[in-house]
Scaffold this active site. Structure first.
Site, mmCIF file in Angstrom:
data_model
loop_
_atom_site.group_PDB
_atom_site.id
_atom_site.type_symbol
_atom_site.label_atom_id
_atom_site.label_comp_id
_atom_site.label_asym_id
_atom_site.label_seq_id
_atom_site.Cartn_x
_atom_site.Cartn_y
_atom_site.Cartn_z
ATOM 1 N N LYS A 131 0.850 -1.214 0.000
ATOM 2 C CA LYS A 131 0.000 0.000 0.000
ATOM 3 C C LYS A 131 0.878 1.253 0.000
ATOM 4 C CE LYS A 131 -4.072 2.102 0.473
ATOM 5 N NZ LYS A 131 -4.327 3.174 1.359
ATOM 6 N N SER A 186 -5.536 11.492 -1.624
ATOM 7 C CA SER A 186 -5.848 12.299 -0.445
ATOM 8 C C SER A 186 -4.869 13.466 -0.321
ATOM 9 C CB SER A 186 -5.827 11.430 0.815
ATOM 10 O OG SER A 186 -4.601 10.735 0.916
HETATM 11 N N1 LIG Z 1 -10.021 9.193 3.102
HETATM 12 C C1 LIG Z 1 -9.682 8.082 2.464
HETATM 13 O O1 LIG Z 1 -10.389 7.616 1.552
HETATM 14 C C2 LIG Z 1 -8.452 7.316 2.844
HETATM 15 C C3 LIG Z 1 -7.658 7.710 3.912
HETATM 16 N N2 LIG Z 1 -6.580 6.941 4.247
HETATM 17 C C4 LIG Z 1 -5.747 7.293 5.401
HETATM 18 O O2 LIG Z 1 -6.548 7.341 6.578
HETATM 19 C C5 LIG Z 1 -6.036 8.327 7.504
HETATM 20 C C6 LIG Z 1 -7.138 9.339 7.821
HETATM 21 O O3 LIG Z 1 -7.444 10.017 6.602
HETATM 22 P P1 LIG Z 1 -8.733 10.929 6.399
HETATM 23 O O4 LIG Z 1 -9.857 10.431 7.209
HETATM 24 O O5 LIG Z 1 -8.909 11.048 4.943
HETATM 25 O O6 LIG Z 1 -8.217 12.322 7.004
HETATM 26 P P2 LIG Z 1 -9.080 13.615 7.387
HETATM 27 O O7 LIG Z 1 -8.171 14.780 7.217
HETATM 28 O O8 LIG Z 1 -10.370 13.604 6.660
HETATM 29 O O9 LIG Z 1 -9.395 13.393 8.922
HETATM 30 C C7 LIG Z 1 -8.498 13.635 9.964
HETATM 31 C C8 LIG Z 1 -9.311 14.079 11.138
HETATM 32 O O10 LIG Z 1 -8.460 14.223 12.284
HETATM 33 C C9 LIG Z 1 -8.956 15.333 12.979
HETATM 34 N N3 LIG Z 1 -8.066 15.926 13.963
HETATM 35 C C10 LIG Z 1 -7.021 16.747 13.780
HETATM 36 N N4 LIG Z 1 -6.530 17.141 14.959
HETATM 37 C C11 LIG Z 1 -7.306 16.575 15.905
HETATM 38 C C12 LIG Z 1 -7.338 16.622 17.319
HETATM 39 N N5 LIG Z 1 -6.494 17.385 18.013
HETATM 40 N N6 LIG Z 1 -8.265 15.905 17.972
HETATM 41 C C13 LIG Z 1 -9.155 15.173 17.291
HETATM 42 N N7 LIG Z 1 -9.199 15.108 15.960
HETATM 43 C C14 LIG Z 1 -8.282 15.790 15.270
HETATM 44 C C15 LIG Z 1 -9.278 16.336 11.889
HETATM 45 O O11 LIG Z 1 -10.083 17.350 12.452
HETATM 46 P P3 LIG Z 1 -10.732 18.552 11.606
HETATM 47 O O12 LIG Z 1 -11.971 17.961 11.034
HETATM 48 O O13 LIG Z 1 -11.017 19.579 12.643
HETATM 49 O O14 LIG Z 1 -9.709 18.937 10.599
HETATM 50 C C16 LIG Z 1 -9.992 15.435 10.912
HETATM 51 O O15 LIG Z 1 -11.350 15.343 11.236
HETATM 52 C C17 LIG Z 1 -4.821 8.939 6.797
HETATM 53 O O16 LIG Z 1 -3.652 8.276 7.191
HETATM 54 C C18 LIG Z 1 -5.100 8.671 5.312
HETATM 55 O O17 LIG Z 1 -3.929 8.622 4.526
HETATM 56 C C19 LIG Z 1 -6.259 5.802 3.564
HETATM 57 C C20 LIG Z 1 -7.007 5.411 2.481
HETATM 58 C C21 LIG Z 1 -8.152 6.127 2.027
HETATM 59 C C1 LIG Z 2 -4.763 4.600 -2.662
HETATM 60 C C2 LIG Z 2 -5.025 6.091 -2.640
HETATM 61 C C3 LIG Z 2 -4.056 6.815 -3.546
HETATM 62 C C4 LIG Z 2 -6.411 6.202 -3.212
HETATM 63 O O1 LIG Z 2 -7.270 7.054 -2.617
HETATM 64 C C5 LIG Z 2 -4.918 6.555 -1.229
HETATM 65 O O2 LIG Z 2 -4.790 5.784 -0.312
HETATM 66 C C6 LIG Z 2 -4.903 8.004 -0.908
HETATM 67 O O3 LIG Z 2 -5.435 8.785 -1.670
HETATM 68 O O4 LIG Z 2 -4.342 8.332 0.150
#
Ligand SMILES: NC(=O)C1=CN([C@@H]2O[C@H](COP(=O)(O)OP(=O)(O)OC[C@H]3O[C@@H](n4cnc5c(N)ncnc54)[C@H](OP(=O)(O)O)[C@@H]3O)[C@@H](O)[C@H]2O)C=CC1
Ligand SMILES: CC(C)(CO)C(=O)C(=O)O
Length: 307
Positions: free
Chosen positions: A188, A258
């Site tokens: 990944k 992302s």
């Molecule tokens: N989204 C996707 O489809 C995918 C994501 N990932 C991975 O998953 C992980 C999460 O990604 P994603 O959900 O997209 O990220 P986001 O940026 O959408 O979410 C992160 C969250 O963390 C919150 N946050 C920041 N600081 C704090 C704090 N002090 N206390 C509590 N919450 C806090 C942010 O708050 P606020 O809302 O206020 O900014 C936000 O809501 C990452 O590692 C990403 O690479 C992997 C594959 C797919």
């Molecule tokens: C695999 C990929 C590139 C697809 O959304 C991902 O994990 C990201 O955007 O962080």
């Protein structure tokens, strides 16, 4: 899979740290299954009392509890961390209150360093890294859309992973349990360490990989990442680079990453936890990764310029 332990019931409370795309998706699916869910959000941010989930079943709304003060929480049996990789300090503050030795802590993030940063703050609880394979997009505060094909989450077949599996399968997102989590995580990371920075730097979607020069760069970077992954014990096959390029080619037209989404929204990017992890581990093994280091420098400079 081995013996299943510690089946959670629908009445088991779950704390989710990070009300972002992944956090909201998991929170909504668990709340719909009857789990009382507490969303732990950034201090002073607007309360999210319900989540609107859009997925293949349509649009559903479900109530959740909200907390924005890490000093006011008590330990939960089930905790899921869904913050970004550069938000580790923020997550640490929450873990101090939410985790004790009976906690199963699911770390739903990209990268390969889940245990490295979480374990010192896990208070003896069980840490289960989870690779996120579903796609979640935040449509607004408390609003999320989920798309997926295939298993949505990948976890390791160890004791914490088996416990996490019992909870995560209740999301209905599909959980794949793998014996060799290291290989799954590096596979990944090959995608994320290359597709994410290249799309973010160029402000272009996956179509950018059709440009022959960008494709050559991506292939060479992927070769570097694979070499480091193998040194870390990942059993990446000889055709891993071609396999990842083929995966990228198969993305639907217009798909981004992302990191591109973060750049376009003016948010900090996850370069340190993705490409930075590759460069750090390469140094440890004495492996030269000049292309990854160069692209990391550029994306870090871009991040600095944006903030
Ligand atoms: N989204 C996707 O489809 C995918 C994501 N990932 C991975 O998953 C992980 C999460 O990604 P994603 O959900 O997209 O990220 P986001 O940026 O959408 O979410 C992160 C969250 O963390 C919150 N946050 C920041 N600081 C704090 C704090 N002090 N206390 C509590 N919450 C806090 C942010 O708050 P606020 O809302 O206020 O900014 C936000 O809501 C990452 O590692 C990403 O690479 C992997 C594959 C797919
Ligand atoms: C695999 C990929 C590139 C697809 O959304 C991902 O994990 C990201 O955007 O962080």
């Amino acid at each position: 899979m081995g013996v299943r332990v510690s089946e959670p019931s629908g009445s088991d409370p779950v704390a989710i740290v990070g009300p972002g795309a992944v956090g909201l998706a998991l929170a909504a699916r668990l709340a719909l299954e009857g789990h009382p869910v507490t969303l732990c959000g950034r201090s002073g941010s607007a309360t999210v009392a319900e989540i609107e989930l859009t997925d293949h079943q349509g649009i559903r709304t479900v109530a959740v509890d909200w907390q924005d003060d890490p000093a006011r929480v008590s330990p939960f049996r089930w905790v899921v961390v869904g913050t970004k990789l550069h938000q580790r300090d923020a997550a640490h503050a929450w873990l101090e209150g939410l985790v004790d030795r009976d906690t199963v802590l699911v770390v739903a993030q990209n990268g390969v360093e889940h245990r490295d940063w979480v374990s010192p703050h896990a208070a003896g609880g069980q840490v289960a890294p989870a690779l996120v394979h579903f796609n979640a997009e935040r449509l607004g505060r408390g609003r999320v859309e989920v798309r997926q094909d295939g298993a949505g989450l990948v976890i390791g077949d160890d004791a914490p992973g088996r416990r996490a599996h019992a909870l995560l399968e209740r999301t209905g997102l599909g959980v794949q349990v793998v014996a060799d989590f290291t290989t799954a995580a590096w596979h990944k990371l090959m995608v994320n360490a290359v597709a994410n920075p290249v799309t973010a730097l160029t402000s272009r979607r996956v179509e950018v990989f059709r440009d022959p020069s960008v494709r050559d760069l991506a292939a060479a970077m992927l070769g570097e990442v694979a070499a480091v992954g193998r040194a870390e014990g990942a059993r990446l096959p000889d055709d891993a680079v071609d396999d990842v390029l083929a995966w990228i080619d198969a993305r639907p037209s217009g798909a981004g990453s992302s990191m591109l989404a973060d750049r376009l929204a003016g948010r900090p990017m996850e370069h340190d936890g993705l490409l930075g992890a590759v460069v750090r581990k390469a140094r440890m093994h004495g492996i030269a990764v000049p292309l990854c280091a160069a692209v990391l420098a550029l994306v870090a400079a871009l991040d600095g310029a944006d903030h």
